[in-house]
Design a protein around this motif. Structure first.
Motif, short mmCIF file in Angstrom:
data_model
loop_
_atom_site.label_atom_id
_atom_site.label_comp_id
_atom_site.label_asym_id
_atom_site.label_seq_id
_atom_site.Cartn_x
_atom_site.Cartn_y
_atom_site.Cartn_z
N MET A 1 4.64 2.16 4.47
CA MET A 1 4.66 0.89 5.20
C MET A 1 3.83 -0.16 4.47
N LYS A 2 4.43 -1.34 4.27
CA LYS A 2 3.68 -2.40 3.60
C LYS A 2 2.89 -3.21 4.64
N LEU A 3 1.63 -3.49 4.29
CA LEU A 3 0.79 -4.32 5.16
C LEU A 3 0.55 -5.67 4.50
N ASP A 4 0.32 -6.70 5.31
CA ASP A 4 -0.09 -7.99 4.77
C ASP A 4 -1.59 -7.98 4.45
N ILE A 5 -2.36 -7.37 5.34
CA ILE A 5 -3.82 -7.32 5.16
C ILE A 5 -4.29 -5.88 5.38
N LEU A 6 -5.07 -5.38 4.43
CA LEU A 6 -5.69 -4.07 4.58
C LEU A 6 -7.21 -4.29 4.65
N VAL A 7 -7.82 -3.70 5.67
CA VAL A 7 -9.27 -3.85 5.85
C VAL A 7 -9.93 -2.52 5.53
N PHE A 8 -10.90 -2.55 4.62
CA PHE A 8 -11.72 -1.36 4.37
C PHE A 8 -13.04 -1.52 5.11
N ILE A 92 -4.51 1.64 -1.30
CA ILE A 92 -4.05 0.29 -1.69
C ILE A 92 -2.59 0.36 -2.15
N ARG A 93 -2.28 1.39 -2.92
CA ARG A 93 -0.89 1.53 -3.41
C ARG A 93 0.05 1.95 -2.27
N LYS A 94 -0.46 2.70 -1.32
CA LYS A 94 0.37 3.11 -0.17
C LYS A 94 0.75 1.89 0.67
N TYR A 95 -0.23 1.02 0.95
CA TYR A 95 0.00 -0.09 1.89
C TYR A 95 0.34 -1.43 1.22
N GLN A 96 0.12 -1.54 -0.10
CA GLN A 96 0.49 -2.73 -0.87
C GLN A 96 0.13 -4.05 -0.17
N PRO A 97 -1.13 -4.22 0.22
CA PRO A 97 -1.53 -5.45 0.93
C PRO A 97 -1.63 -6.65 -0.02
N GLU A 98 -1.33 -7.86 0.53
CA GLU A 98 -1.56 -9.08 -0.25
C GLU A 98 -3.05 -9.40 -0.28
N SER A 116 -18.45 -2.25 -0.16
CA SER A 116 -17.98 -3.52 -0.71
C SER A 116 -17.61 -3.38 -2.19
N SER A 117 -18.53 -2.82 -2.98
CA SER A 117 -18.24 -2.71 -4.42
C SER A 117 -17.13 -1.69 -4.68
N LEU A 118 -17.09 -0.63 -3.87
CA LEU A 118 -16.04 0.37 -4.01
C LEU A 118 -14.66 -0.27 -3.78
N ALA A 119 -14.56 -1.09 -2.73
CA ALA A 119 -13.28 -1.75 -2.43
C ALA A 119 -12.90 -2.72 -3.55
N SER A 120 -13.88 -3.49 -4.03
CA SER A 120 -13.59 -4.46 -5.09
C SER A 120 -13.10 -3.76 -6.35
N HIS A 121 -13.80 -2.71 -6.75
CA HIS A 121 -13.41 -1.99 -7.96
C HIS A 121 -12.04 -1.34 -7.78
N ALA A 122 -11.81 -0.73 -6.62
CA ALA A 122 -10.53 -0.05 -6.39
C ALA A 122 -9.37 -1.05 -6.40
N GLY A 137 2.30 14.00 -2.84
CA GLY A 137 2.97 14.64 -3.98
C GLY A 137 3.83 13.70 -4.81
N GLU A 138 3.94 12.44 -4.39
CA GLU A 138 4.78 11.49 -5.16
C GLU A 138 3.93 10.50 -5.93
N SER A 139 4.37 10.21 -7.14
CA SER A 139 3.64 9.29 -8.00
C SER A 139 3.70 7.86 -7.42
N GLN A 140 2.59 7.16 -7.43
CA GLN A 140 2.54 5.81 -6.84
C GLN A 140 2.66 4.72 -7.91
N THR A 141 3.18 3.55 -7.50
CA THR A 141 3.27 2.43 -8.45
C THR A 141 2.00 1.57 -8.33
N PRO A 142 1.60 0.95 -9.45
CA PRO A 142 0.40 0.11 -9.42
C PRO A 142 0.56 -1.05 -8.44
#
Ligand SMILES: [Zn+2]
Length: 238
Positions: A1-8, A92-98, A116-122, A137-142
């Motif tokens: 499922m694609k999200l517009d906003i992902l909150v960590f 991030i790759r699962k939800y593809q947020p803008e 904060s730094s973990l989210a920025s780097h990821a 088990g499936e390869s994700q796209t960047p």
């Protein structure tokens, strides 16, 4: 499922305290928003991981989130390292947020700055095609989000922009109070904590009023940016 906003959020309740008005505002406009909590908050003074999970499910319903997950990182001990970055990249790759909303860049609780730094780097690393991740088990796209904004939580930080949350103030407070074990409850037998003090909620309101006051509205939530924000239209600015 694609999200517009992902909150960590380093702990269940960080997103509610820091940016639930903004979340509710965007969901009311038809955006899809999800929260990924990094830990179960198991080192918190009050509550248990099970109770906090139930509470975060209740808060998710109040906010009408499209998704909520918990990565089960170790509260207090998680680090901004390869193991944790790869788990975040998978989300991030699962939800593809803008847009990604992340913890405050520094705060009273050291997990917030680490989150904060973990989210920025990821978010940056997630766009690198040579970093390979699997989901079920499936390869994700960047995927690299367009922007990362950091919500402000406990310590005062001068925001780079403020979101008007006035129509969603009640929803924000309801979502915070869903975490019953954490906040002031005169019948609770649990030890007192920093946030269970009866003065904590008035402080949350004072902070929202302070940020709101800066943009001439009643209640606001402040954010800091990583790059200069731009607008298409001067009338988008209030
Ligand atoms: Zn926290």
């Amino acid at each position: 499922m694609k999200l517009d906003i992902l909150v960590f959020a380093a702990h269940p309740d960080d997103a509610e305290l820091g940016c639930s008005g903004t979340i509710a505002s965007h969901i009311s406009k038809g955006k899809k928003v999800g929260i990924v909590d990094l830990t179960q908050g198991e080192m918190g003074t009050r509550g248990t991981p099970e109770i906090r999970l139930q509470e975060s499910e209740e808060a998710s319903k109040i906010l009408k989130l499209s998704a909520r997950e918990n990565l089960g990182f170790k509260d207090i001990y998680f680090q901004d390292d390869e193991f944790h970055q790869l788990k975040m990249i998978e989300m991030i790759r699962k939800y593809q947020p803008e847009i990604v909303l992340a913890n405050a860049i520094s705060d009273r609780h050291p997990d917030h700055g680490k989150g904060s730094s973990l989210a920025s780097h990821a978010c940056f690393m997630s766009g690198l095609r040579k970093i390979e991740t699997l989901h079920n088990g499936e390869s994700q796209t960047p995927w690299r989000p367009k922007a990362v904004y950091h919500y402000i939580q406990n310590n005062y930080i001068e925001p780079d922009f403020v979101v008007d949350i006035t129509p969603f103030w009640k929803t924000k407070i309801e979502s915070i109070l869903a975490f019953k074990s954490q906040f002031y409850d005169p019948s609770s037998q649990e030890p007192k904590s920093f946030i269970s003090d009866p003065d904590f909620l008035p402080f949350i309101e004072a902070r929202a009023r302070e940020y709101g006051h800066k943009i001439l509205v009643k209640y606001g939530e402040g954010f800091t940016v990583e790059r200069m924000p731009g607008v298409n239209d001067l009338f988008d600015l209030i």
